[in-house]
Write an enzyme that holds these catalytic residues in place. Structure first.
Site, mmCIF file in Angstrom:
data_model
loop_
_atom_site.group_PDB
_atom_site.id
_atom_site.type_symbol
_atom_site.label_atom_id
_atom_site.label_comp_id
_atom_site.label_asym_id
_atom_site.label_seq_id
_atom_site.Cartn_x
_atom_site.Cartn_y
_atom_site.Cartn_z
ATOM 1 C CG HIS A 77 6.898 -4.590 7.533
ATOM 2 N ND1 HIS A 77 7.988 -3.506 7.276
ATOM 3 C CD2 HIS A 77 5.837 -4.246 7.499
ATOM 4 C CE1 HIS A 77 6.631 -2.698 6.949
ATOM 5 N NE2 HIS A 77 5.186 -3.472 6.323
ATOM 6 N N PRO A 127 -8.851 18.252 8.202
ATOM 7 C CG PRO A 127 -10.504 20.036 8.630
ATOM 8 C CD PRO A 127 -9.789 19.922 8.141
ATOM 9 N NE ARG A 128 -9.338 12.369 4.846
ATOM 10 C CZ ARG A 128 -9.045 11.211 3.698
ATOM 11 N NH1 ARG A 128 -7.373 10.884 4.684
ATOM 12 N NH2 ARG A 128 -9.364 10.483 3.416
ATOM 13 C CG ASP A 169 4.016 -4.499 11.809
ATOM 14 O OD1 ASP A 169 4.889 -5.699 12.778
ATOM 15 O OD2 ASP A 169 3.793 -4.617 11.192
ATOM 16 C CB VAL A 209 -0.765 -0.182 1.343
ATOM 17 C CG1 VAL A 209 -0.550 0.373 2.500
ATOM 18 C CG2 VAL A 209 -2.142 1.433 0.871
#
Length: 356
Positions: A321, A215-216, A297, A111
């Site tokens: 990970h 802002p989301r 991680d 990703v």
């Protein structure tokens, strides 16, 4: 017996050589020369199946669980039309120059794409596919697991049970921090950040905060979560979870300034990218009691050297990970990366493409 011994030695010599490079010739009934692609690692079967059964390309692969050596990568990419890579490969001007003008598409089974030079791809008109969404649930699950393991001191407790430290019951022995009535701050409210909040909400979290470039409301209203500056998030959060992408702006954003503002009872969790954290500052915050504990991680570098100071601390939980490490998720990532690559070869729309 001598003959048998020689055969065994021959097998030992040949098998590693076979696994280092694998060529798959696609069926080609039309007699046309199919485009050549290079796959930089042994990948989950769902992805390989899509590529090999497509009949659209000839595949050359570094058939190993270990990363392809840089020199091998530079040699094998020459003249390819498509490159299927992982986040361990640095795809920069050197690799793209070695590939030459035939390269049309790079597809990464990840990703994140901070290992790929977007500027160099854009300059050459090369498209880039990636694999968001399919790993959201798995990463969110692992993030919650890491948070609980860190805050409730689970790894410490396991060690005590194994090494004889488990004695009579003591009122404050192995006490950690719970989620009920807590404030959780998310740094980077994207798909994964929202999925983490949704999973933490049933634990009785009192307040959710988030910091981002802006802002989301599309993500935040479902929880609900409050948009605040990073400094306010640091001051008020009992748990801080880092879910942002690694960009020039977020490189090292979690450093001494952030840790100095946090509560001394706060828990810091990072499942995004190691580069967003200044690890020396984190170490100092942990040993000096600025914050209570950390769970990581991701680190910088990966793997983290076994003698790294963070690995010596009881209040720092480090995983290798594995946030997306479920069989279903890794197969879905491999399949999406394969489909993206094939779409790029054909000049079609990719399932998931990075806009350049």
């Amino acid at each position: 017996m001598r003959t048998l011994g020689r055969l065994r030695r021959l097998k030992t010599t040949l098998v590693p050589e076979f696994h280092s490079c694998c060529k798959l010739q696609a069926p080609n009934t039309a007699g046309k020369q199919l485009p050549r692609i290079y796959v930089t690692r042994r990948i989950p079967p769902d992805g390989m199946k899509i590529l090999s059964q497509s009949g659209l390309c000839n595949i050359e692969q570094w058939d190993s669980d270990e990363p392809v050596p840089r020199s091998e990568l530079l040699e094998k990419v020459a003249g390819i039309r498509g490159l299927y890579c992982l986040l361990t490969e640095k795809i920069d001007a050197e690799v793209l120059d070695a590939a030459g003008p035939s390269l049309q598409v790079v597809s990464t089974m990840s990703v994140g794409y901070d290992h790929v030079s977007l500027e160099e791809l854009k300059k050459r008109g090369i498209r880039l596919g990636y694999t968001p969404d399919v790993l959201t649930e798995a990463v969110a699950e692992l993030t919650v697991a890491l948070l609980l393991a860190t805050s409730r001191r689970l790894l410490e407790a396991v060690d005590e049970a194994k090494n004889g430290g488990w004695g009579t019951w003591k009122p404050l022995w192995m006490c950690g921090y719970g989620l009920t009535d807590s404030t959780v701050g998310i740094l980077g409210l994207g798909r994964i950040g929202a999925a983490v909040m949704a999973r933490l909400k049933p634990f009785g979290v009192k307040r959710f905060l988030y910091a981002d470039t802006g802002p989301r409301p599309d993500m935040a209203t479902k929880i609900p979560a409050e948009f605040v500056p990073l400094e306010e998030l640091a001051r008020h959060s009992d748990f801080i979870v880092v879910c942002c992408a690694l960009t020039p702006e977020t490189q090292g954003i979690c450093g001494n300034r952030l840790f100095s503002l946090m509560k001394d009872t706060a828990i810091f969790i990072n499942t995004s990218r190691g580069g967003v954290v200044n690890q020396e500052d984190l170490y100092q915050a942990l040993v000096n009691g600025q914050i209570a504990a950390a769970g990581l991680d991701v680190t910088e570098p990966e793997p983290l050297p076994t003698d790294h100071p963070l690995l010596k601390l009881k209040n720092c939980v480090i995983l290798p990970h594995i946030a997306s490490a479920t069989v279903a998720t890794r197969n879905a990532m491999a399949a999406l990366a394969a489909s993206n690559l094939l779409a790029g070869l054909q000049g079609k729309a990719m399932g998931k493409e990075v806009p350049l």
